[in-house]
Each structure stands twice: as C-alpha cells, then as structure tokens.
Design a protein around this motif. Structure first.
Motif, short mmCIF file in Angstrom:
data_model
loop_
_atom_site.label_atom_id
_atom_site.label_comp_id
_atom_site.label_asym_id
_atom_site.label_seq_id
_atom_site.Cartn_x
_atom_site.Cartn_y
_atom_site.Cartn_z
N ALA A 71 0.83 -1.21 0.00
CA ALA A 71 0.00 0.00 0.00
C ALA A 71 0.87 1.26 0.00
O ALA A 71 0.57 2.23 -0.71
N ARG A 72 1.93 1.26 0.78
CA ARG A 72 2.83 2.43 0.81
C ARG A 72 3.53 2.62 -0.54
O ARG A 72 3.68 3.75 -1.02
N TRP A 155 -0.45 -3.39 -7.79
CA TRP A 155 0.38 -2.62 -6.88
C TRP A 155 -0.03 -2.77 -5.43
O TRP A 155 0.78 -2.53 -4.52
N ALA A 156 -1.26 -3.12 -5.17
CA ALA A 156 -1.70 -3.29 -3.78
C ALA A 156 -2.83 -4.32 -3.74
O ALA A 156 -3.55 -4.51 -4.72
N THR A 157 -2.96 -4.96 -2.59
CA THR A 157 -4.00 -5.96 -2.40
C THR A 157 -4.78 -5.65 -1.12
O THR A 157 -4.40 -4.80 -0.32
N SER A 158 -5.88 -6.36 -0.95
CA SER A 158 -6.69 -6.30 0.28
C SER A 158 -7.27 -4.91 0.54
O SER A 158 -7.41 -4.51 1.70
N LEU A 159 -7.60 -4.17 -0.52
CA LEU A 159 -8.28 -2.89 -0.32
C LEU A 159 -9.72 -3.14 0.13
O LEU A 159 -10.42 -3.97 -0.43
N VAL A 160 -10.15 -2.40 1.15
CA VAL A 160 -11.50 -2.56 1.67
C VAL A 160 -12.53 -1.93 0.74
O VAL A 160 -13.62 -2.46 0.55
N SER A 161 -12.17 -0.80 0.12
CA SER A 161 -13.09 -0.07 -0.73
C SER A 161 -12.70 -0.21 -2.20
O SER A 161 -11.52 -0.24 -2.55
N ALA A 162 -13.73 -0.27 -3.07
CA ALA A 162 -13.49 -0.36 -4.51
C ALA A 162 -13.28 1.01 -5.13
O ALA A 162 -12.91 1.12 -6.30
N THR A 163 -13.50 2.09 -4.35
CA THR A 163 -13.44 3.45 -4.91
C THR A 163 -12.49 4.32 -4.08
O THR A 163 -12.92 5.12 -3.25
N PRO A 164 -11.19 4.19 -4.30
CA PRO A 164 -10.23 4.93 -3.48
C PRO A 164 -9.93 6.35 -3.99
O PRO A 164 -9.18 7.08 -3.35
N HIS A 177 -5.81 27.28 -8.29
CA HIS A 177 -5.37 26.07 -7.62
C HIS A 177 -5.14 24.98 -8.66
O HIS A 177 -5.63 25.05 -9.78
N PHE A 178 -4.37 23.99 -8.27
CA PHE A 178 -4.10 22.84 -9.14
C PHE A 178 -5.18 21.78 -8.93
O PHE A 178 -5.77 21.69 -7.86
N PRO A 179 -5.43 20.98 -9.97
CA PRO A 179 -6.36 19.86 -9.79
C PRO A 179 -5.85 18.94 -8.67
O PRO A 179 -4.66 18.66 -8.57
N LEU A 180 -6.75 18.48 -7.85
CA LEU A 180 -6.40 17.62 -6.71
C LEU A 180 -7.10 16.28 -6.81
O LEU A 180 -8.17 16.16 -7.39
N VAL A 181 -6.47 15.29 -6.21
CA VAL A 181 -7.06 13.96 -6.11
C VAL A 181 -6.92 13.51 -4.66
O VAL A 181 -5.85 13.58 -4.07
N HIS A 182 -8.03 13.05 -4.11
CA HIS A 182 -8.03 12.51 -2.75
C HIS A 182 -7.84 11.00 -2.84
O HIS A 182 -8.62 10.30 -3.51
N LEU A 183 -6.81 10.49 -2.18
CA LEU A 183 -6.51 9.06 -2.20
C LEU A 183 -6.79 8.46 -0.82
O LEU A 183 -6.35 9.00 0.20
N ASP A 184 -7.50 7.36 -0.80
CA ASP A 184 -7.79 6.67 0.45
C ASP A 184 -7.57 5.17 0.23
O ASP A 184 -8.44 4.46 -0.26
N LEU A 185 -6.36 4.73 0.58
CA LEU A 185 -6.01 3.31 0.42
C LEU A 185 -6.15 2.62 1.77
O LEU A 185 -5.22 2.60 2.58
N LEU A 186 -7.33 2.08 2.01
CA LEU A 186 -7.60 1.36 3.25
C LEU A 186 -7.48 -0.14 2.98
O LEU A 186 -8.23 -0.70 2.18
N VAL A 187 -6.51 -0.77 3.63
CA VAL A 187 -6.27 -2.20 3.41
C VAL A 187 -6.50 -2.96 4.72
O VAL A 187 -6.34 -2.42 5.81
N ASN A 188 -6.88 -4.22 4.57
CA ASN A 188 -7.11 -5.07 5.73
C ASN A 188 -7.07 -6.52 5.29
O ASN A 188 -7.86 -6.95 4.46
N TYR A 198 -5.32 -0.79 7.95
CA TYR A 198 -4.21 0.15 7.76
C TYR A 198 -4.64 1.13 6.67
O TYR A 198 -4.89 0.74 5.54
N ASP A 199 -4.74 2.40 7.04
CA ASP A 199 -5.34 3.39 6.15
C ASP A 199 -4.31 4.46 5.76
O ASP A 199 -3.69 5.08 6.63
N LEU A 200 -4.14 4.65 4.45
CA LEU A 200 -3.27 5.70 3.92
C LEU A 200 -4.16 6.72 3.21
O LEU A 200 -4.79 6.40 2.21
N VAL A 201 -4.19 7.93 3.73
CA VAL A 201 -5.07 8.98 3.20
C VAL A 201 -4.24 10.22 2.91
O VAL A 201 -3.45 10.67 3.76
#
Length: 213
Positions: A71-72, A155-164, A177-188, A198-201
C-alpha cells in the motif's frame, strides 16, 4: 545328611530368586498402559495446538506487513504520477473529477514525456481496482486497457473499498489552484472487524496540470 540339607537350601534359594525375577519381569498392566497413553496424548495435543497457534500468528503478521508495504509503495507511485500528470479524468465518464463525482474506482492520468514514471514518450496510465474475493486489488495499466492482472500490474491488495479516488472535500471553489485527487487506500487482510486495518489517506496535487481559477 547335613550335606543334603545344605544342598536343598541352596536349591530353594535359587528357585525363590528365579520366581522373584519372573515376577519383576511382568511389566505394565493394560490399565497402566492406557493411562500413560492418555497422558501422552494430552501433552502432545497441547504442544501441537501451541505450535499451530504460533504458526498462524506469524503468517497473519507477515501478511499484514506485506500488505502494508504494498500500500505504501502504491501510494508513492500514485503520488509521483499525479504530481506529473497534465490531466486527470474519471475513467467512467471521461471527465475531470468534480465535487459531484463522488468516489470512483478508476482514474486516467495523462503523463507527458519525461515524467519519471512515464518514460521518454507520453503515457496514459489507468489506475483501477478489481474485485479479488471479498476485497479489491489496485492495478496500474497503460490506457486504453481493462483492469485485470492480464493487462496491468498489481500494486496493492486487500483494499477494503473499490473506490479509493475522489475529489477532496476541502477543495476551494475560488482562486487559482491545481487539480487535486483525494486518495484513500484502506487495506485489511482480516475481513472481520476493525483490527488489522491500515489506512493511507492524502490529497495530491497535479502540479503539471493547468491551474484552474
């Protein structure tokens, strides 16, 4: 007569010793053997259970560690590509992410030539999730393509959500402002309960994209 009595005494003692020796070689009874085997079974069962528990714990810890490392690494790769992207689109609509897009499962990043992860020529990268059992895998492929192990790199497995992927909630509506993207990689690796999550936001800006008013 005395000599005969002495000889009989010696023979008697020999016979008594022989009988005692035979008695000492009688061994364990059936009940004693059954009790001994039962005790051994209890001891062996306890040791086996402890070993199995230790092995399962080690396997679980190793799976969680590997999942977190993946995930990292995925977040690092995504951050570099979003920073360098000249355009970010919601793959399902072909339009930029907006406040009404919500969370999406796929984004398309246009990487100009010279991007560290793109190469000497321009590349359009597709980042997407694909169902894998009860969780999701995160893939990167070269667009146009489908989201699968046959066309992309996992690149990553065990994501809890299908829409990160989504637009940050705190995105301003005025100013440059620049275009932004919110990333939420919650794995378990554990499907039940919150333990092991383990959540990377983070919010990542497309620094190479055109600024918006």
């Amino acid at each position: 007569m005395l000599r005969r009595m002495g000889r009989d005494s010696v023979v008697g003692r020999f016979r008594a010793g022989l009988a005692a020796s035979r008695s000492s070689e009688a061994g364990f009874s059936l009940i004693e053997l059954l009790v001994t085997m039962a005790i051994l079974l209890v001891v062996v069962g306890t040791l086996t259970g402890a070993l199995i528990s230790a092995t399962n714990t080690e396997t679980d810890l190793n799976n969680r560690f590997q999942t977190q490392v993946q995930a990292r690494q995925a977040l690092t790769k995504l951050t570099r590509e979003i920073h360098c992207a000249s355009q970010i689109l919601d793959t399902s609509t072909g339009q930029p992410l907006t406040s009404t897009s919500g969370s999406v499962a796929e984004v398309t990043l246009t990487l100009p030539a010279g991007c560290p992860t793109g190469g000497a020529t321009a590349v359009t990268a597709l980042w997407c999730t694909s169902l894998a059992g009860s969780t999701y895998d995160l893939y990167r492929a070269v667009a146009p393509s489908t989201c699968s192990s046959l066309t992309g790199v996992r690149w990553a497995t065990s994501l809890v959500s299908a829409t990160p992927f989504s637009l940050p909630v705190t995105t301003t509506t005025s100013g440059v402002h620049f275009p932004l993207v919110h990333l939420d990689l919650l794995v378990n690796t554990r499907t039940n309960g919150a333990y092991g999550k383990y959540d990377l936001v983070t919010d990542v800006a497309a620094l190479n994209a055109q600024e918006r008013q």
